[in-house]
Design an enzyme around this catalytic site. Structure first.
Site, PDB file in Angstrom:
ATOM      1  N   ARG A 172     -14.365  -6.829   0.110  1.00 35.62           N
ATOM      2  CA  ARG A 172     -13.959  -6.189  -1.153  1.00 35.62           C
ATOM      3  C   ARG A 172     -14.953  -6.435  -2.294  1.00 35.62           C
ATOM      4  NH1 ARG A 172     -11.926  -4.440   2.392  1.00 35.62           N
ATOM      5  NH2 ARG A 172      -9.749  -4.448   3.003  1.00 35.62           N
ATOM      6  N   CYS A 220      -3.149  -4.134  -3.539  1.00 34.65           N
ATOM      7  CA  CYS A 220      -3.053  -5.578  -3.292  1.00 34.65           C
ATOM      8  C   CYS A 220      -3.763  -6.341  -4.401  1.00 34.65           C
ATOM      9  CB  CYS A 220      -3.723  -5.942  -1.969  1.00 34.65           C
ATOM     10  SG  CYS A 220      -2.712  -5.509  -0.565  1.00 34.65           S
ATOM     11  N   GLU A 296      -8.063  -9.670  -6.108  1.00 30.42           N
ATOM     12  CA  GLU A 296      -8.802  -8.517  -5.570  1.00 30.42           C
ATOM     13  C   GLU A 296      -8.987  -7.460  -6.671  1.00 30.42           C
ATOM     14  OE1 GLU A 296      -7.818  -7.238  -1.603  1.00 30.42           O
ATOM     15  OE2 GLU A 296      -8.048  -5.137  -2.185  1.00 30.42           O
TER      16      GLU A 296
HETATM   17  C1  LIG Z   1      -1.305   2.338  -3.601  1.00 29.91           C
HETATM   18  C2  LIG Z   1      -2.657   1.702  -3.431  1.00 29.91           C
HETATM   19  C3  LIG Z   1      -3.123   1.377  -2.166  1.00 29.91           C
HETATM   20  C4  LIG Z   1      -4.369   0.779  -1.991  1.00 29.91           C
HETATM   21  N1  LIG Z   1      -4.799   0.474  -0.744  1.00 29.91           N
HETATM   22  C5  LIG Z   1      -6.022  -0.065  -0.563  1.00 29.91           C
HETATM   23  C6  LIG Z   1      -6.513  -0.362   0.743  1.00 29.91           C
HETATM   24  O1  LIG Z   1      -5.855  -0.141   1.749  1.00 29.91           O
HETATM   25  N2  LIG Z   1      -7.754  -0.901   0.859  1.00 29.91           N
HETATM   26  C7  LIG Z   1      -8.551  -1.165  -0.233  1.00 29.91           C
HETATM   27  O2  LIG Z   1      -9.678  -1.642  -0.051  1.00 29.91           O
HETATM   28  N3  LIG Z   1      -8.097  -0.898  -1.480  1.00 29.91           N
HETATM   29  C8  LIG Z   1      -6.872  -0.352  -1.680  1.00 29.91           C
HETATM   30  N4  LIG Z   1      -6.433  -0.091  -2.951  1.00 29.91           N
HETATM   31  C9  LIG Z   1      -7.275  -0.444  -4.112  1.00 29.91           C
HETATM   32  C10 LIG Z   1      -8.237   0.661  -4.598  1.00 29.91           C
HETATM   33  O3  LIG Z   1      -7.782   1.949  -4.239  1.00 29.91           O
HETATM   34  C11 LIG Z   1      -9.655   0.440  -4.072  1.00 29.91           C
HETATM   35  O4  LIG Z   1     -10.195  -0.805  -4.494  1.00 29.91           O
HETATM   36  C12 LIG Z   1     -10.624   1.557  -4.503  1.00 29.91           C
HETATM   37  O5  LIG Z   1     -11.823   1.363  -3.803  1.00 29.91           O
HETATM   38  C13 LIG Z   1     -10.912   1.622  -5.999  1.00 29.91           C
HETATM   39  O6  LIG Z   1     -11.545   2.863  -6.261  1.00 29.91           O
HETATM   40  P1  LIG Z   1     -11.469   3.542  -7.695  1.00 29.91           P
HETATM   41  O7  LIG Z   1     -12.281   4.771  -7.695  1.00 29.91           O
HETATM   42  O8  LIG Z   1     -10.068   3.678  -8.136  1.00 29.91           O
HETATM   43  O9  LIG Z   1     -12.234   2.416  -8.555  1.00 29.91           O
HETATM   44  P2  LIG Z   1     -11.831   1.844  -9.985  1.00 29.91           P
HETATM   45  O10 LIG Z   1     -10.520   1.126  -9.894  1.00 29.91           O
HETATM   46  O11 LIG Z   1     -11.952   2.903 -11.022  1.00 29.91           O
HETATM   47  O12 LIG Z   1     -12.986   0.757 -10.187  1.00 29.91           O
HETATM   48  C14 LIG Z   1     -13.044  -0.389  -9.376  1.00 29.91           C
HETATM   49  C15 LIG Z   1     -14.395  -1.095  -9.616  1.00 29.91           C
HETATM   50  O13 LIG Z   1     -15.441  -0.248  -9.154  1.00 29.91           O
HETATM   51  C16 LIG Z   1     -16.386   0.014 -10.217  1.00 29.91           C
HETATM   52  N5  LIG Z   1     -16.845   1.400 -10.039  1.00 29.91           N
HETATM   53  C17 LIG Z   1     -16.081   2.507  -9.919  1.00 29.91           C
HETATM   54  N6  LIG Z   1     -16.857   3.601  -9.728  1.00 29.91           N
HETATM   55  C18 LIG Z   1     -18.147   3.165  -9.765  1.00 29.91           C
HETATM   56  C19 LIG Z   1     -19.415   3.820  -9.630  1.00 29.91           C
HETATM   57  N7  LIG Z   1     -19.526   5.149  -9.451  1.00 29.91           N
HETATM   58  N8  LIG Z   1     -20.535   3.056  -9.712  1.00 29.91           N
HETATM   59  C20 LIG Z   1     -20.464   1.709  -9.904  1.00 29.91           C
HETATM   60  N9  LIG Z   1     -19.284   1.037 -10.030  1.00 29.91           N
HETATM   61  C21 LIG Z   1     -18.150   1.760  -9.961  1.00 29.91           C
HETATM   62  C22 LIG Z   1     -15.593  -0.194 -11.510  1.00 29.91           C
HETATM   63  O14 LIG Z   1     -16.430  -0.524 -12.589  1.00 29.91           O
HETATM   64  C23 LIG Z   1     -14.682  -1.358 -11.101  1.00 29.91           C
HETATM   65  O15 LIG Z   1     -15.372  -2.587 -11.209  1.00 29.91           O
HETATM   66  C24 LIG Z   1      -5.186   0.512  -3.141  1.00 29.91           C
HETATM   67  C25 LIG Z   1      -4.716   0.857  -4.420  1.00 29.91           C
HETATM   68  C26 LIG Z   1      -3.480   1.449  -4.568  1.00 29.91           C
HETATM   69  C27 LIG Z   1      -3.006   1.822  -5.953  1.00 29.91           C
END
Ligand SMILES: Cc1cc2nc3c(=O)[nH]c(=O)nc-3n(C[C@H](O)[C@H](O)[C@H](O)COP(=O)(O)OP(=O)(O)OC[C@H]3O[C@@H](n4cnc5c(N)ncnc54)[C@H](O)[C@@H]3O)c2cc1C
Length: 310
Positions: A172, A220, A296
């Site tokens: 992660r 999580c 996380e």
């Molecule tokens: C219902 C639910 C289920 C989930 N299940 C999982 C799962 O099974 N497995 C899992 O790993 N995660 C899970 N997650 C967590 C989440 O979806 C992941 O961590 C996902 O990868 C975050 O993506 P995001 O675009 O929403 O990033 P954001 O939440 O917008 O950002 C997360 C981080 O990434 C950085 N970031 C975002 N975009 C960029 C970019 N283009 N360049 C550089 N940095 C960037 C941000 O600055 C921040 O530090 C879940 C979340 C929810 C709500």
């Protein structure tokens, strides 16, 4: 405030924008400045403007792994909404290149419907491709690092391509948490797999049964610990459940009754409620199992130049 070549009015910056609606947990005060970018040139201009004016900036995706301070962020939030998709197919192998704002779960569904396997694990992750690469998102024993061919990034006014091995992926996390680099595009290696769609359906159903999908959450909150307890590897959720914390509530923040590692915004929760609930969980789990739970979800403070773990 308009130093540098780019003027804020030409950028279409929004000012004092509440951030809660840009996160899946629906928490967070206002951003001093906000822009949603759909082209690389817009992203370049926004960063140039922020740096020219010594304003902190941060790129976010779909806000599904973010907790934002109740007082918001005193800088520029850049929402990466750059979307495109192109395919190269060679017999039983394919490469798909997408903009980092692409919805990862939808991409996984499209690929599996076409009979291409590799991204099925991501069918229930509500992420942008950029956020998923930054977080090295994973599920069902798979991680995004194993399907990445290359990633296009932006850093200090220039563009580079990195192979998966150069992204310093760990559980992660990746190099993008330490360095102010923006993920612009990712190319994934896929293979022909007639069972891909079946796996997507199975894993989606499993998620609906086991996770609080209809609630406001960031997924999580805690990493699964490496420590063995009496020779057994426990998940963070199982430890929290065994510490009798399912349903535990502080203010509007609650430990999900469906999955104990998920914290939910049950009733107008604040970031402070969530942080207090995290502290209580850590205390109780440590008291019972001598295990320190690591966060996380990423926290964004008012004055920060990057997110940090909770
Ligand atoms: C219902 C639910 C289920 C989930 N299940 C999982 C799962 O099974 N497995 C899992 O790993 N995660 C899970 N997650 C967590 C989440 O979806 C992941 O961590 C996902 O990868 C975050 O993506 P995001 O675009 O929403 O990033 P954001 O939440 O917008 O950002 C997360 C981080 O990434 C950085 N970031 C975002 N975009 C960029 C970019 N283009 N360049 C550089 N940095 C960037 C941000 O600055 C921040 O530090 C879940 C979340 C929810 C709500």
């Amino acid at each position: 405030m308009s130093k540098g070549k780019v003027k804020p009015f030409s950028l279409n910056l929004q000012i004092d924008v509440p951030l809660a609606r840009f996160t899946t947990i629906k928490i967070g005060g206002p951003a001093r400045y906000l822009i949603s970018v759909t082209h690389e040139s817009q992203l370049n201009d926004a960063i140039e403007w922020a740096e020219g004016n010594r304003i902190n900036w941060i790129v976010i995706g779909r806000g599904s792994n973010l907790l934002i301070h109740d007082e918001g962020f005193l800088g520029l939030i850049i929402i990466n909404a750059i979307e495109y998709e192109s395919w190269t197919i060679e017999e039983d192998r394919a490469k798909v290149t997408v903009g980092a704002g692409t919805n990862l779960a939808s991409l996984a569904a499209r690929a599996s419907k076409k009979g291409w396997g590799g991204l099925e694990f991501a069918c229930g992750i509500p992420a942008s491709v950029g956020g998923a690469v930054c977080m090295n998102a994973g599920a069902h024993g798979f991680e995004i690092q194993s399907v990445i061919d290359q990633v296009k990034i932006y850093e200090s006014g220039s563009y580079h391509f990195l192979k998966s091995a150069e992204c310093q992926f760990t559980y992660r996390s990746s190099r993008f948490h330490q360095r102010h680099q923006v993920i612009l595009e990712a190319t994934f290696n896929l293979i022909k797999d007639p069972k891909a769609l079946m796996r997507v359906k199975e894993w989606r159903e499993y998620r609906l049964k086991t996770q609080p999908w209809k609630e406001a959450t960031s997924g999580c909150f805690f990493r699964n610990p490496e420590t063995l307890i009496e020779g057994i590897k426990w998940s963070a959720g199982a430890l929290i459940e065994q510490a009798d914390l399912k349903g535990c509530q502080i203010g509007g923040a609650q430990v999900s009754t469906k999955h104990a590692s998920f914290l939910v915004n049950a009733q107008k929760a604040t970031a402070k409620d969530i942080l207090e609930l995290c502290a209580r969980i850590r205390y109780e789990v440590f008291k019972k199992y001598k295990v320190e739970l690591q966060g996380e979800v990423r926290f964004l403070d008012q004055h920060a130049s990057s997110t940090r773990t909770i």
